[in-house]
Enzyme design. Structure first.
Site, short mmCIF file in Angstrom:
data_model
loop_
_atom_site.label_atom_id
_atom_site.label_comp_id
_atom_site.label_asym_id
_atom_site.label_seq_id
_atom_site.Cartn_x
_atom_site.Cartn_y
_atom_site.Cartn_z
N SER A 7 0.95 -1.49 -0.33
CA SER A 7 -0.69 -0.27 -0.06
C SER A 7 1.11 0.88 -0.10
O SER A 7 1.94 1.52 1.13
CB SER A 7 -0.75 -0.25 0.93
N HIS A 32 -0.98 -1.61 -4.00
CA HIS A 32 -2.37 -0.66 -3.72
C HIS A 32 -2.32 0.94 -3.23
O HIS A 32 -1.78 1.43 -3.07
CB HIS A 32 -2.82 -1.51 -2.11
N ASP A 34 -5.14 3.59 -1.73
CA ASP A 34 -5.91 3.81 -1.29
C ASP A 34 -6.46 5.33 -0.81
O ASP A 34 -5.92 6.11 -0.87
CB ASP A 34 -5.36 3.65 0.67
N MET A 36 -8.66 8.30 -0.15
CA MET A 36 -9.75 8.33 1.30
C MET A 36 -10.28 9.46 1.33
O MET A 36 -9.69 10.54 0.44
CB MET A 36 -8.68 8.35 2.29
N HIS A 65 -8.09 0.64 -4.08
CA HIS A 65 -9.45 1.09 -3.21
C HIS A 65 -9.79 1.67 -2.77
O HIS A 65 -8.86 3.20 -2.12
CB HIS A 65 -8.24 0.25 -1.77
N MET A 67 -12.45 4.71 -0.28
CA MET A 67 -13.16 4.91 0.91
C MET A 67 -13.71 5.79 0.61
O MET A 67 -12.61 6.49 1.21
CB MET A 67 -12.30 4.25 2.08
N MET A 136 -11.20 -6.44 5.02
CA MET A 136 -10.83 -5.53 6.28
C MET A 136 -9.97 -6.02 7.24
O MET A 136 -10.81 -6.87 7.96
CB MET A 136 -11.08 -4.00 6.35
N ASP A 174 -6.55 -7.23 3.99
CA ASP A 174 -6.13 -5.25 4.08
C ASP A 174 -5.94 -4.38 5.14
O ASP A 174 -7.34 -4.49 6.09
CB ASP A 174 -6.90 -4.69 3.06
C1 DX5 Z 1 -6.28 1.83 5.80
C2 DX5 Z 1 -5.55 1.26 4.36
C3 DX5 Z 1 -4.11 0.58 4.71
C4 DX5 Z 1 -2.96 0.86 5.36
C5 DX5 Z 1 -2.68 -0.64 5.15
O1 DX5 Z 1 -7.35 2.25 5.14
O2 DX5 Z 1 -6.89 0.20 3.48
O3 DX5 Z 1 -4.60 -0.06 2.51
O4 DX5 Z 1 -2.83 1.74 4.06
O5 DX5 Z 1 -1.60 -0.04 5.99
P1 DX5 Z 1 -1.15 -1.37 7.03
O6 DX5 Z 1 -0.21 -2.36 6.45
O7 DX5 Z 1 -0.05 0.07 7.72
O8 DX5 Z 1 -2.21 -1.66 7.97
ZN ZN Z 2 -6.69 -0.34 1.09
#
Ligand code: DX5
Ligand code: ZN
Length: 215
Positions: A7, A32, A34, A36, A65, A67, A136, A174
């Site tokens: 990620s 990956h 992310d 948000m 991903h 969010m 998750m 994840d």
């Molecule tokens: C959390 C993200 C994850 C996160 C994982 O909201 O979706 O992908 O970045 O990070 P680690 O591996 O540090 O938990």
């Molecule tokens: Zn993620």
């Protein structure tokens, strides 16, 4: 399958190209991404300009991903930006089918995600509709949290359902994954493990990826 998706959320954004190059050199299978929005989760990460920079530099497929609320408004733009897969949260929508259809129409792989407090059975009707489900193992919003052990039972359940129905849907997990617990998560039935801090904060990220994949 034992695939690894680092990620980029845990990368140093001041030297993003170098961080992506490390992943390019590694045995990782994906990168990956992310996204948000500060509404679905209490954090804001990045959007299209960063996605574009990642696409330009990454030799690994981008596993996106989302969010965000109203994913149907944005999924096509992430497809056009070069995503390998686009996933969003089941609990962010009333009906996931319209957004899944938009992704599919773009020829991009679909993924549905659930947070740890969402009844895992809510995924049941969609296991045959998507290319991947993302379970998750922390609450979405932040990197660097601890793996929630109850996730293993949820992964085992989804694995058994997918196998019972003869589907080839991938299972991604994840949050809080590291070189110590990766084997347990694969053994529970996961195909793809996301790891942020365990890769980017490692003294040797290539070794960390290798250990998770083969350890
Ligand atoms: C959390 C993200 C994850 C996160 C994982 O909201 O979706 O992908 O970045 O990070 P680690 O591996 O540090 O938990
Ligand atoms: Zn993620």
């Amino acid at each position: 399958m034992r695939l690894i998706s680092p990620s980029v959320l845990s990368a140093d954004f001041g030297r993003l190209n170098e961080e992506v190059d490390i992943i390019n050199r590694s045995e990782a299978d994906f990168l990956h991404v992310d996204v948000m929005d500060g509404v679905f989760v209490p954090n804001i990460s990045f959007g299209f300009p960063v996605m574009k920079a990642l696409k330009a530099r990454s030799q690994k497929p981008l596993d996106v991903h989302l969010m965000i609320v109203s994913p149907e408004k944005y999924v096509e733009r992430f497809c056009d930006a070069g995503a390998w897969s686009v996933g969003f949260h089941l609990e962010a929508v009333d009906d996931p089918m319209p957004a899944l259809q938009l992704i599919r129409n773009k020829g991009v792989r679909t993924c549905l995600t659930v947070n740890p407090d969402i009844d895992i059975h809510r995924l049941d009707p969609y296991l045959g509709e998507v290319d991947m489900v993302l379970i998750m193992s922390v609450f979405a919003g932040f990197g660097g949290q601890s793996f929630i052990p109850e996730t293993l039972g949820r992964v085992r359940y989804i694995r058994s359902e997918i196998d019972r129905r003869g589907l080839d849907t991938l299972i991604e997990v994840d949050g809080g994954i590291n070189t110590k617990n990766a084997k347990d998560v694969f053994d529970a039935g996961a195909d793809v493990l996301v790891a942020g801090s365990a890769v980017f904060q490692a003294s040797d990220p290539l070794k960390a990826v290798q250990m998770m994949k083969h350890g």
